[in-house]
Design a protein around this motif. Structure first.
Motif, PDB file in Angstrom:
ATOM      1  N   GLU A  24       0.830  -1.203   0.000  1.00 13.27           N
ATOM      2  CA  GLU A  24       0.000   0.000   0.000  1.00 13.27           C
ATOM      3  C   GLU A  24       0.865   1.254   0.000  1.00 13.27           C
ATOM      4  O   GLU A  24       0.616   2.200  -0.754  1.00 13.27           O
ATOM      5  N   ILE A  25       1.886   1.278   0.855  1.00 18.87           N
ATOM      6  CA  ILE A  25       2.773   2.443   0.933  1.00 18.87           C
ATOM      7  C   ILE A  25       3.489   2.659  -0.388  1.00 18.87           C
ATOM      8  O   ILE A  25       3.706   3.799  -0.824  1.00 18.87           O
ATOM      9  N   GLY A  26       3.841   1.565  -1.074  1.00 14.69           N
ATOM     10  CA  GLY A  26       4.541   1.650  -2.350  1.00 14.69           C
ATOM     11  C   GLY A  26       3.753   2.339  -3.445  1.00 14.69           C
ATOM     12  O   GLY A  26       4.327   2.757  -4.457  1.00 14.69           O
ATOM     13  N   GLN A  27       2.420   2.473  -3.256  1.00 17.07           N
ATOM     14  CA  GLN A  27       1.630   3.203  -4.235  1.00 17.07           C
ATOM     15  C   GLN A  27       1.891   4.707  -4.187  1.00 17.07           C
ATOM     16  O   GLN A  27       1.652   5.418  -5.152  1.00 17.07           O
ATOM     17  N   VAL A  28       2.392   5.169  -3.027  1.00 16.35           N
ATOM     18  CA  VAL A  28       2.642   6.594  -2.839  1.00 16.35           C
ATOM     19  C   VAL A  28       4.136   6.899  -2.762  1.00 16.35           C
ATOM     20  O   VAL A  28       4.620   7.856  -3.365  1.00 16.35           O
ATOM     21  N   LEU A  62       5.831  10.152   3.903  1.00 15.30           N
ATOM     22  CA  LEU A  62       5.940   8.755   4.319  1.00 15.30           C
ATOM     23  C   LEU A  62       5.159   8.511   5.606  1.00 15.30           C
ATOM     24  O   LEU A  62       4.391   7.550   5.706  1.00 15.30           O
ATOM     25  N   VAL A  63       5.352   9.383   6.589  1.00  9.76           N
ATOM     26  CA  VAL A  63       4.653   9.209   7.867  1.00  9.76           C
ATOM     27  C   VAL A  63       3.143   9.343   7.677  1.00  9.76           C
ATOM     28  O   VAL A  63       2.359   8.566   8.239  1.00  9.76           O
ATOM     29  N   GLN A  64       2.722  10.315   6.883  1.00 12.95           N
ATOM     30  CA  GLN A  64       1.290  10.490   6.623  1.00 12.95           C
ATOM     31  C   GLN A  64       0.701   9.265   5.923  1.00 12.95           C
ATOM     32  O   GLN A  64      -0.426   8.851   6.210  1.00 12.95           O
ATOM     33  N   THR A  65       1.470   8.679   5.022  1.00  7.74           N
ATOM     34  CA  THR A  65       1.007   7.488   4.301  1.00  7.74           C
ATOM     35  C   THR A  65       0.876   6.301   5.245  1.00  7.74           C
ATOM     36  O   THR A  65      -0.093   5.539   5.174  1.00  7.74           O
ATOM     37  N   VAL A  66       1.859   6.138   6.140  1.00  7.90           N
ATOM     38  CA  VAL A  66       1.784   5.062   7.144  1.00  7.90           C
ATOM     39  C   VAL A  66       0.532   5.233   7.992  1.00  7.90           C
ATOM     40  O   VAL A  66      -0.195   4.264   8.277  1.00  7.90           O
ATOM     41  N   ALA A  67       0.252   6.461   8.397  1.00 11.94           N
ATOM     42  CA  ALA A  67      -0.930   6.735   9.216  1.00 11.94           C
ATOM     43  C   ALA A  67      -2.217   6.398   8.470  1.00 11.94           C
ATOM     44  O   ALA A  67      -3.194   5.936   9.068  1.00 11.94           O
ATOM     45  N   GLN A  68      -2.248   6.622   7.157  1.00 11.26           N
ATOM     46  CA  GLN A  68      -3.438   6.304   6.371  1.00 11.26           C
ATOM     47  C   GLN A  68      -3.658   4.799   6.265  1.00 11.26           C
ATOM     48  O   GLN A  68      -4.798   4.328   6.260  1.00 11.26           O
ATOM     49  N   VAL A  69      -2.559   4.047   6.172  1.00 15.95           N
ATOM     50  CA  VAL A  69      -2.672   2.594   5.997  1.00 15.95           C
ATOM     51  C   VAL A  69      -3.042   1.909   7.318  1.00 15.95           C
ATOM     52  O   VAL A  69      -3.689   0.862   7.320  1.00 15.95           O
ATOM     53  N   LEU A  70      -2.636   2.486   8.440  1.00 18.75           N
ATOM     54  CA  LEU A  70      -2.978   1.939   9.756  1.00 18.75           C
ATOM     55  C   LEU A  70      -4.200   2.684  10.283  1.00 18.75           C
ATOM     56  O   LEU A  70      -4.212   3.908  10.355  1.00 18.75           O
ATOM     57  N   ASP A  71      -5.221   1.953  10.662  1.00 23.04           N
ATOM     58  CA  ASP A  71      -6.485   2.548  11.080  1.00 23.04           C
ATOM     59  C   ASP A  71      -6.393   3.010  12.535  1.00 23.04           C
ATOM     60  O   ASP A  71      -6.958   2.393  13.444  1.00 23.04           O
ATOM     61  N   MET A  72      -5.646   4.118  12.747  1.00 23.82           N
ATOM     62  CA  MET A  72      -5.441   4.645  14.087  1.00 23.82           C
ATOM     63  C   MET A  72      -5.493   6.164  14.060  1.00 23.82           C
ATOM     64  O   MET A  72      -5.354   6.780  12.997  1.00 23.82           O
ATOM     65  N   SER A  73      -5.656   6.770  15.241  1.00 21.47           N
ATOM     66  CA  SER A  73      -5.680   8.226  15.312  1.00 21.47           C
ATOM     67  C   SER A  73      -4.288   8.785  15.022  1.00 21.47           C
ATOM     68  O   SER A  73      -3.270   8.167  15.348  1.00 21.47           O
ATOM     69  N   LYS A 194       6.769  11.971 -12.357  1.00 23.04           N
ATOM     70  CA  LYS A 194       5.648  11.551 -13.198  1.00 23.04           C
ATOM     71  C   LYS A 194       4.365  11.447 -12.389  1.00 23.04           C
ATOM     72  O   LYS A 194       3.292  11.887 -12.828  1.00 23.04           O
ATOM     73  N   ASN A 195       4.456  10.871 -11.183  1.00 20.24           N
ATOM     74  CA  ASN A 195       3.265  10.669 -10.355  1.00 20.24           C
ATOM     75  C   ASN A 195       2.746  11.968  -9.745  1.00 20.24           C
ATOM     76  O   ASN A 195       1.534  12.118  -9.539  1.00 20.24           O
ATOM     77  N   THR A 196       3.654  12.875  -9.417  1.00 22.05           N
ATOM     78  CA  THR A 196       3.253  14.068  -8.671  1.00 22.05           C
ATOM     79  C   THR A 196       2.932  15.270  -9.553  1.00 22.05           C
ATOM     80  O   THR A 196       2.531  16.311  -9.038  1.00 22.05           O
ATOM     81  N   THR A 197       3.122  15.131 -10.848  1.00 20.31           N
ATOM     82  CA  THR A 197       2.809  16.258 -11.744  1.00 20.31           C
ATOM     83  C   THR A 197       1.617  15.945 -12.645  1.00 20.31           C
ATOM     84  O   THR A 197       1.415  16.599 -13.667  1.00 20.31           O
ATOM     85  N   ALA A 198       0.839  14.948 -12.241  1.00 22.84           N
ATOM     86  CA  ALA A 198      -0.368  14.586 -12.995  1.00 22.84           C
ATOM     87  C   ALA A 198      -1.516  14.413 -12.002  1.00 22.84           C
ATOM     88  O   ALA A 198      -1.300  14.300 -10.796  1.00 22.84           O
ATOM     89  N   ASN A 199      -2.727  14.418 -12.510  1.00 20.57           N
ATOM     90  CA  ASN A 199      -3.898  14.190 -11.670  1.00 20.57           C
ATOM     91  C   ASN A 199      -3.999  12.697 -11.360  1.00 20.57           C
ATOM     92  O   ASN A 199      -4.549  11.921 -12.134  1.00 20.57           O
ATOM     93  N   ARG A 200      -3.433  12.325 -10.199  1.00 16.55           N
ATOM     94  CA  ARG A 200      -3.395  10.918  -9.828  1.00 16.55           C
ATOM     95  C   ARG A 200      -3.873  10.771  -8.387  1.00 16.55           C
ATOM     96  O   ARG A 200      -3.203  11.195  -7.450  1.00 16.55           O
ATOM     97  N   ASN A 201      -5.042  10.201  -8.212  1.00 19.37           N
ATOM     98  CA  ASN A 201      -5.600   9.999  -6.874  1.00 19.37           C
ATOM     99  C   ASN A 201      -5.441   8.536  -6.475  1.00 19.37           C
ATOM    100  O   ASN A 201      -5.919   7.636  -7.177  1.00 19.37           O
ATOM    101  N   VAL A 202      -4.758   8.313  -5.371  1.00 20.33           N
ATOM    102  CA  VAL A 202      -4.517   6.956  -4.888  1.00 20.33           C
ATOM    103  C   VAL A 202      -5.362   6.719  -3.640  1.00 20.33           C
ATOM    104  O   VAL A 202      -5.279   7.484  -2.672  1.00 20.33           O
TER     105      VAL A 202
END
Length: 321
Positions: A24-28, A62-73, A194-202
């Motif tokens: 999951e993290i590898g997508q971002v 990276l930290v924000q992505t980890v927080a999104q993948v783990l269902d915690m506050s 490439k990923n950050t200069t296009a409209n890409r919603n993950v």
């Protein structure tokens, strides 16, 4: 919470969960595989992680992505020169009934992103010390327990940069890992741009919740370890202490002081977790070595001779293997 019929089945579940989180993290996050591994090991080992690198290397992302993948506050604290301790841990206010009421600060969360932690003075940095070690906060003589699990994932700019305050050794020692982020390779940077200069919603999936993380933390502690591996971890730390019986010639020549007992504890926990996420049911010496560098690098201090001769901390640690 899923019940497992055996410890081996639970270890397999931990390994599978780790791989799912990495996916999951590898997508971002492109590249930075070892950095991601260190962050996840620190979480499963109930430790804290310090990420060091120049601006723009996706430390915060990276930290924000980890927080999104783990269902915690999750809370982010932006450290600035005028940040006060009460801005982190909370404070007491006088209520309408003329009694004091505690208002919790942002530290009362499962995952704390301490962003640019070395841009605030030591007084405010120290506000995290008790929280990181004891998992409690004391305000007005009263103890307030932090939620479980509790992690501090901090980012730090190199101390040579303008407007930074070096972290005290006592606070550095609270971090299980000190992870250095390097510049991406050409191919990785190409993919990032490439990923950050296009409209890409993950859309990221939630992999584990708080109760599952706590369960896996206990599982890591219960993983058996052979006496020779335990002795290797402790002897590795003992070798870093200059002017002792275990110290090597290089240590006596190039270090002012070495690592304390907390390094030995984290080496064993890190080795257990590293073994589990790679599908092994007990760690070996290679697992200790795999986590040794980020655990020891911020706990040993070079002297002037080492700096003058260009001997890095990492070089000294590798020689101890």
């Amino acid at each position: 919470m899923t019940e497992y019929s055996s410890e081996k089945e639970a270890v397999d579940a931990l390994s599978a969960s780790y791989n799912n989180i990495r996916r999951e993290i590898g997508q971002v996050i492109i590249g930075q595989d070892e950095v991601v591994k260190s962050v996840l090991i620190s979480i499963f080992s109930n430790g804290h992680c310090l990420l060091v690198g120049v601006p723009g290397l996706a430390k915060t992302l990276l930290v924000q992505t980890v927080a999104q993948v783990l269902d915690m506050s999750y809370n982010r604290i932006q450290f600035t020169p005028d940040l006060m301790p009460s801005d982190i841990i909370g404070s007491e206010i006088l209520g309408e009934d003329r009694s004091f009421k505690f208002i919790p600060g942002p530290v009362f969360s499962n995952i704390i992103l301490a962003d640019e932690i070395n841009r605030t003075p030591p007084k405010t940095q120290a506000a995290l010390l008790e929280a990181m070690q004891e998992k409690i906060v004391t305000v007005g003589g009263r103890e307030h327990v932090l939620p479980k699990p509790f992690f501090v994932l901090a980012t730090q700019n190199p101390i040579e940069q303008e407007g930074t305050y070096p972290l005290p050794e006592a606070q550095l020692d609270r971090f299980m890992f000190n992870v250095f982020l390097t510049y991406p390779s050409f191919a990785e940077e190409l993919q990032v741009v490439k990923n950050t200069t296009a409209n890409r919603n993950v859309k990221l999936n939630k992999i584990l919740d708080a109760s599952q993380i706590v369960y896996f933390q206990q599982l890591v502690r219960n993983i058996p370890i052979a006496d020779n591996v335990l002795e290797y971890a402790v002897s590795l730390v003992a070798k870093t202490r200059p002017n002792t019986a275990a110290a090597t010639d290089d240590v006596n020549k190039f270090l002012n002081w070495g690592a304390g007992p907390r390094a030995s504890q984290y080496l064993v926990l890190g080795a257990k977790c590293h073994a589990a996420i790679t599908g092994k049911y007990s760690p070996d010496i290679e697992d200790v070595q795999a986590v040794a560098e980020p655990i020891l690098r911020h706990r040993i201090v070079r002297n002037y001779k080492a700096e003058a001769e260009g001997i890095s901390t990492e070089m000294l640690i590798r020689k101890l293997f």
